[in-house]
Design a protein around this motif. Structure first.
Motif, mmCIF file in Angstrom:
data_model
loop_
_atom_site.group_PDB
_atom_site.id
_atom_site.type_symbol
_atom_site.label_atom_id
_atom_site.label_comp_id
_atom_site.label_asym_id
_atom_site.label_seq_id
_atom_site.Cartn_x
_atom_site.Cartn_y
_atom_site.Cartn_z
ATOM 1 N N ASP A 16 -0.715 -28.714 14.101
ATOM 2 C CA ASP A 16 -0.636 -27.743 15.195
ATOM 3 C C ASP A 16 -1.135 -28.292 16.520
ATOM 4 O OD1 ASP A 16 0.433 -25.859 13.496
ATOM 5 O OD2 ASP A 16 -1.477 -24.858 13.110
ATOM 6 N N HIS A 17 -2.151 -29.159 16.504
ATOM 7 C CA HIS A 17 -2.697 -29.664 17.764
ATOM 8 C C HIS A 17 -1.736 -30.607 18.487
ATOM 9 C CE1 HIS A 17 -3.881 -33.032 15.137
ATOM 10 N NE2 HIS A 17 -3.892 -33.755 16.246
ATOM 11 N N ILE A 18 -0.694 -31.079 17.798
ATOM 12 C CA ILE A 18 0.309 -31.941 18.438
ATOM 13 C C ILE A 18 1.454 -31.111 19.010
ATOM 14 C CG2 ILE A 18 2.019 -33.752 18.001
ATOM 15 C CD1 ILE A 18 0.032 -34.954 16.028
ATOM 16 N N VAL A 19 1.719 -29.965 18.399
ATOM 17 C CA VAL A 19 2.803 -29.089 18.861
ATOM 18 C C VAL A 19 2.399 -28.483 20.204
ATOM 19 C CG1 VAL A 19 4.176 -27.039 18.349
ATOM 20 C CG2 VAL A 19 3.492 -28.579 16.504
ATOM 21 N N ASP A 20 3.266 -28.654 21.196
ATOM 22 C CA ASP A 20 2.976 -28.155 22.537
ATOM 23 C C ASP A 20 3.458 -26.719 22.674
ATOM 24 O OD1 ASP A 20 2.245 -28.195 25.281
ATOM 25 O OD2 ASP A 20 4.339 -28.560 25.801
ATOM 26 N N ASN A 21 2.518 -25.810 22.805
ATOM 27 C CA ASN A 21 2.827 -24.407 23.066
ATOM 28 C C ASN A 21 2.046 -23.988 24.306
ATOM 29 O OD1 ASN A 21 4.684 -23.498 21.062
ATOM 30 N ND2 ASN A 21 3.059 -23.648 19.547
ATOM 31 N N PRO A 22 2.621 -24.220 25.493
ATOM 32 C CA PRO A 22 1.905 -23.844 26.714
ATOM 33 C C PRO A 22 1.593 -22.353 26.725
ATOM 34 C CG PRO A 22 3.866 -25.122 27.222
ATOM 35 C CD PRO A 22 3.927 -24.792 25.768
ATOM 36 N N PRO A 23 0.479 -21.978 27.324
ATOM 37 C CA PRO A 23 0.076 -20.572 27.325
ATOM 38 C C PRO A 23 1.034 -19.650 28.072
ATOM 39 C CG PRO A 23 -1.416 -21.909 28.663
ATOM 40 C CD PRO A 23 -0.485 -22.847 27.980
ATOM 41 N N PHE A 24 1.866 -20.211 28.958
ATOM 42 C CA PHE A 24 2.788 -19.362 29.718
ATOM 43 C C PHE A 24 4.031 -18.972 28.921
ATOM 44 C CE2 PHE A 24 4.024 -23.719 30.832
ATOM 45 C CZ PHE A 24 5.384 -23.706 30.557
ATOM 46 N N VAL A 25 4.271 -19.601 27.762
ATOM 47 C CA VAL A 25 5.452 -19.282 26.952
ATOM 48 C C VAL A 25 5.178 -18.007 26.160
ATOM 49 C CG1 VAL A 25 6.987 -20.038 25.116
ATOM 50 C CG2 VAL A 25 6.156 -21.689 26.788
ATOM 51 N N LYS A 26 5.954 -16.997 26.437
ATOM 52 C CA LYS A 26 5.817 -15.690 25.788
ATOM 53 C C LYS A 26 6.826 -15.560 24.641
ATOM 54 C CE LYS A 26 2.839 -14.577 28.920
ATOM 55 N NZ LYS A 26 1.624 -15.318 28.737
ATOM 56 N N PRO A 27 6.593 -14.656 23.693
ATOM 57 C CA PRO A 27 7.556 -14.447 22.609
ATOM 58 C C PRO A 27 8.959 -14.173 23.151
ATOM 59 C CG PRO A 27 5.521 -13.294 22.125
ATOM 60 C CD PRO A 27 5.404 -13.820 23.534
ATOM 61 N N GLY A 28 9.950 -14.882 22.591
ATOM 62 C CA GLY A 28 11.338 -14.699 22.996
ATOM 63 C C GLY A 28 11.750 -15.462 24.244
ATOM 64 N N GLN A 29 10.809 -16.070 24.955
ATOM 65 C CA GLN A 29 11.121 -16.812 26.182
ATOM 66 C C GLN A 29 11.638 -18.207 25.822
ATOM 67 O OE1 GLN A 29 7.707 -17.439 28.686
ATOM 68 N NE2 GLN A 29 8.914 -18.169 30.396
ATOM 69 N N SER A 30 12.706 -18.649 26.469
ATOM 70 C CA SER A 30 13.266 -19.973 26.224
ATOM 71 C C SER A 30 12.355 -21.049 26.798
ATOM 72 C CB SER A 30 14.649 -20.102 26.864
ATOM 73 O OG SER A 30 15.548 -19.237 26.238
ATOM 74 N N TYR A 31 12.237 -22.148 26.047
ATOM 75 C CA TYR A 31 11.372 -23.239 26.452
ATOM 76 C C TYR A 31 11.959 -24.547 25.942
ATOM 77 C CZ TYR A 31 7.157 -26.073 26.957
ATOM 78 O OH TYR A 31 6.272 -27.069 27.308
#
Length: 136
Positions: A16-31
């Protein structure tokens, strides 16, 4: 231990610490994200079938399989599978896994090394030179 399902071998879950999940990405938002991936395999047998490295990604909506690299393994020994995986996710990434796929039902190999790192995309700014009116 390498887990095999059909002709797909699970190499590793990406921590999990390698997977990038920026705090601004909300559920359903494209990234969109990019990852450098490399796996060194030590093949215990020779065969004439292609071996493919794939990344399986689970986001808020779906699971997707992304091809990273493909080689034709014709001898016993070490091989490197590597590339950049481009992930189009909806919301945060829940899980990432590395798999090896082949048509060989009894593939025998050991993992020498695994590398997964977020690939930073650099923005290229292009500027057009200013045109000056020369009065002509």
């Amino acid at each position: 231990m390498i887990k095999r399902v059909s002709n797909t071998y699970l190499i590793s879950n990406v921590p999990d610490h390698i997977v990038d999940n920026p705090p601004f990405v909300k559920p359903g938002q494209s990234y969109l994200s990019h990852y450098n991936i490399a796996v060194w395999l030590n093949m215990n047998q020779a065969h004439d079938l292609p071996i493919q490295l794939v990344l399986k990604v689970q986001d808020d909506i779906k699971e997707q399989t992304i091809s990273v690299d493909k080689v034709q393994m014709t001898r016993i020994g070490q091989t490197l599978l590597s590339g950049v995986a481009v992930i189009k996710s909806k919301g945060p990434i829940r899980q990432m896994q590395l798999h090896v796929k082949t048509d060989n039902n009894h593939l025998s190999f050991q993992i020498d090394e695994i590398f997964v790192q977020r690939h930073e995309q650099k923005q290229q700014l292009t500027s057009t030179p200013e045109r000056r009116n020369s009065g002509r």
